[in-house]
Design an enzyme around this catalytic site. Sequence first.
Site, PDB file in Angstrom:
ATOM      1  N   SER A  28     -42.605  12.446  14.474  1.00  0.00           N
ATOM      2  CA  SER A  28     -41.703  12.068  15.566  1.00  0.00           C
ATOM      3  C   SER A  28     -40.614  11.114  15.074  1.00  0.00           C
ATOM      4  CB  SER A  28     -42.485  11.426  16.720  1.00  0.00           C
ATOM      5  OG  SER A  28     -43.270  10.347  16.261  1.00  0.00           O
ATOM      6  N   ASN A 115     -51.771   3.808  19.640  1.00  0.00           N
ATOM      7  CA  ASN A 115     -51.766   4.254  21.041  1.00  0.00           C
ATOM      8  C   ASN A 115     -51.259   3.169  21.987  1.00  0.00           C
ATOM      9  OD1 ASN A 115     -52.896   6.446  19.858  1.00  0.00           O
ATOM     10  ND2 ASN A 115     -54.954   6.161  20.715  1.00  0.00           N
ATOM     11  N   HIS A 161     -21.942  22.141  57.760  1.00  0.00           N
ATOM     12  CA  HIS A 161     -21.975  23.554  57.339  1.00  0.00           C
ATOM     13  C   HIS A 161     -20.714  23.936  56.558  1.00  0.00           C
ATOM     14  CE1 HIS A 161     -25.203  23.993  60.401  1.00  0.00           C
ATOM     15  NE2 HIS A 161     -24.414  23.184  61.107  1.00  0.00           N
ATOM     16  N   SER A 282      -6.556  24.742  30.479  1.00  0.00           N
ATOM     17  CA  SER A 282      -7.181  26.014  30.122  1.00  0.00           C
ATOM     18  C   SER A 282      -6.584  26.474  28.796  1.00  0.00           C
ATOM     19  CB  SER A 282      -6.881  27.039  31.216  1.00  0.00           C
ATOM     20  OG  SER A 282      -6.950  28.342  30.691  1.00  0.00           O
ATOM     21  N   LYS A 288      -3.214  25.719  34.636  1.00  0.00           N
ATOM     22  CA  LYS A 288      -4.485  25.182  35.139  1.00  0.00           C
ATOM     23  C   LYS A 288      -4.760  23.746  34.746  1.00  0.00           C
ATOM     24  CE  LYS A 288      -7.952  27.283  36.216  1.00  0.00           C
ATOM     25  NZ  LYS A 288      -9.274  27.842  36.145  1.00  0.00           N
ATOM     26  N   ASN A 290      -8.314  21.624  34.995  1.00  0.00           N
ATOM     27  CA  ASN A 290      -9.707  21.869  35.369  1.00  0.00           C
ATOM     28  C   ASN A 290     -10.503  20.580  35.568  1.00  0.00           C
ATOM     29  OD1 ASN A 290      -9.432  24.660  35.270  1.00  0.00           O
ATOM     30  ND2 ASN A 290      -9.832  24.714  33.070  1.00  0.00           N
ATOM     31  N   GLU A 295     -17.691  18.931  36.867  1.00  0.00           N
ATOM     32  CA  GLU A 295     -18.472  20.144  36.577  1.00  0.00           C
ATOM     33  C   GLU A 295     -19.595  19.845  35.585  1.00  0.00           C
ATOM     34  OE1 GLU A 295     -15.824  24.032  36.637  1.00  0.00           O
ATOM     35  OE2 GLU A 295     -14.821  22.425  35.555  1.00  0.00           O
ATOM     36  N   TYR A 322     -55.665   8.649  25.214  1.00  0.00           N
ATOM     37  CA  TYR A 322     -54.453   9.109  24.533  1.00  0.00           C
ATOM     38  C   TYR A 322     -54.630  10.537  24.019  1.00  0.00           C
ATOM     39  CZ  TYR A 322     -50.632   9.639  21.284  1.00  0.00           C
ATOM     40  OH  TYR A 322     -49.524  10.116  20.643  1.00  0.00           O
ATOM     41  N   LYS A 330     -41.087  11.214  24.679  1.00  0.00           N
ATOM     42  CA  LYS A 330     -39.941  10.435  24.199  1.00  0.00           C
ATOM     43  C   LYS A 330     -38.613  11.165  24.321  1.00  0.00           C
ATOM     44  CE  LYS A 330     -43.149   8.057  21.763  1.00  0.00           C
ATOM     45  NZ  LYS A 330     -44.044   9.083  22.330  1.00  0.00           N
TER      46      LYS A 330
HETATM   47  N1  ARG Z   1     -45.932   9.136  17.464  1.00  0.00           N
HETATM   48  C1  ARG Z   1     -46.997   8.941  18.389  1.00  0.00           C
HETATM   49  C2  ARG Z   1     -46.461   9.094  19.807  1.00  0.00           C
HETATM   50  O1  ARG Z   1     -45.304   9.198  19.949  1.00  0.00           O
HETATM   51  C3  ARG Z   1     -47.585   7.601  18.216  1.00  0.00           C
HETATM   52  C4  ARG Z   1     -48.993   7.463  18.652  1.00  0.00           C
HETATM   53  C5  ARG Z   1     -49.866   8.230  17.798  1.00  0.00           C
HETATM   54  N2  ARG Z   1     -51.216   7.936  17.993  1.00  0.00           N
HETATM   55  C6  ARG Z   1     -52.135   8.704  17.444  1.00  0.00           C
HETATM   56  N3  ARG Z   1     -53.369   8.405  17.643  1.00  0.00           N
HETATM   57  N4  ARG Z   1     -51.829   9.773  16.765  1.00  0.00           N
HETATM   58  O2  ARG Z   1     -47.176   9.124  20.791  1.00  0.00           O
END
Ligand code: ARG
Length: 464
Positions: A28, A115, A161, A282, A288, A290, A295, A322, A330
């Site tokens: 991540s 966690n 309406h 445009s 035009k 826009n 939008e 968890y 995220k």
């Molecule tokens: N990257 C993980 C998340 O976004 C962090 C927590 C990970 N915890 C674990 N036990 N793998 O949630």
Amino acid sequence: MAVDSSSSTWSQRFEQGLHPAIERFNASIGFDITLLQHDLDGSIAHARMLASTGVISAEEAEQLVGGLEQVRAEAAAGSFNPGLEDEDVHFAVERRLITLLGPLGKKLHTGRSRNDQVGTDLRLWLRGQIDAIDAALVRFERALLAQAEAHVEVLIPGYTHLQRAQPICLAHHLLAYVEMAERDRARLRDLRQRVNICPLGAAALAGTPVPIDRRHTAAALGFDDVYANSLDAVSDRDFAVEFSAAASLVMVHLSRLSEEVILWASEEFRFVTLTDRCATGSSLMPQKKNPDVPELVRGKCGRVFGHLQGLLVMIKGLPLAYNKDFQEDKEALFDTVATTLACLEAMAILLEEGLQFQPERLEQAVGSDFSNATDVADYLVAKGVPFREAYQLVGGLVKTCLQEGLLLRDLPLERWQALHGAFEGDIYAAIAPRQVVAARRSEGGTAFEQVRLQLQRAQARLQD
Ligand code: ARG
């Protein structure tokens, strides 16, 4: 192939490295680097708390803090660039700390899990973003108020309406959006209280035998309270759903205004013209201009609503506590915040310098329809005619006018009197658009003095 346990995050239980595609799939770091500052803040608070309860010495804590601040400085200088092998922001920071401080760096994670750590980081980040959205809502409101103040005397057709219904003050129309924005702010204030609860110290799920002081870290990080239950602490994402729902409503409000601006700017309405600051041309049709800004705002609702749905579905089947599924929260939240902030800013700018209302055209629109028909009925009611009878009479009158191509104001007095003996010469004043507006004096109505009152209250509200 045995992994080198000094560089791998995992324990010696693991003998093989991750498949490269799984490493990519699992990581991540590509997006949770957004949480870096909050991860550092959380770790600093955690290190000092460990010293306060005697788990590490005060000197060790200060060395850890120094190392964490160095990571912050490296990030500011652009030299902290974790890669996929770091998996996430939490591991990336810990690894760098160990490189910087050696064995001491390995003490930081005592009594903590990723966690409770990720939950803490996310709440700290979201708390700040809620404040940023509040500020953006205030700017949007101020822009609406400035336009409202400039247009208290200007009338615009009011619709139901999408049919002309009754004339109203343009300011009244704009102030309706101020009320929506105020509710948005109130919702954010309310849910912020539930965001601002600290999960740190729940550890993986069950708490920790390490003597920690959860109140110490919570206070240091500005949380109002700590989670009462460690399982709930690491598995609660209600706050993410609540926030997404509140952001979705902000987007609903912006989108409704957008839709109106798009209509108003069309040749069919011509109630506003778009200035060059916010309109686009445009590529093909030279004539035009826009309304891309409204939008796009209308269009971006899709992703914000989608994230809300995505979060609900992601959470609904998860057993306590968890689960890695939570990593999916995220990008949903990051994009929701970025989109909502961008749309609020764009709509504020549109109101500040992108729109010019066209008072003459509005005046003409208001004066050229039957949106004063209710007032003819009200006139008769004031003279003792039962409403339903008056309503029927005026309906018939409108029909005749339409057949003859006349407006109500064009009818000579004899015709009025032929319809009902109660009509007198003052009928013309009673059905003039300004009078129609001025007559709606009920609380919250469109009468000029009611609108001025609303405007003053809204301005005063923004002062505190
Ligand atoms: N990257 C993980 C998340 O976004 C962090 C927590 C990970 N915890 C674990 N036990 N793998 O949630």
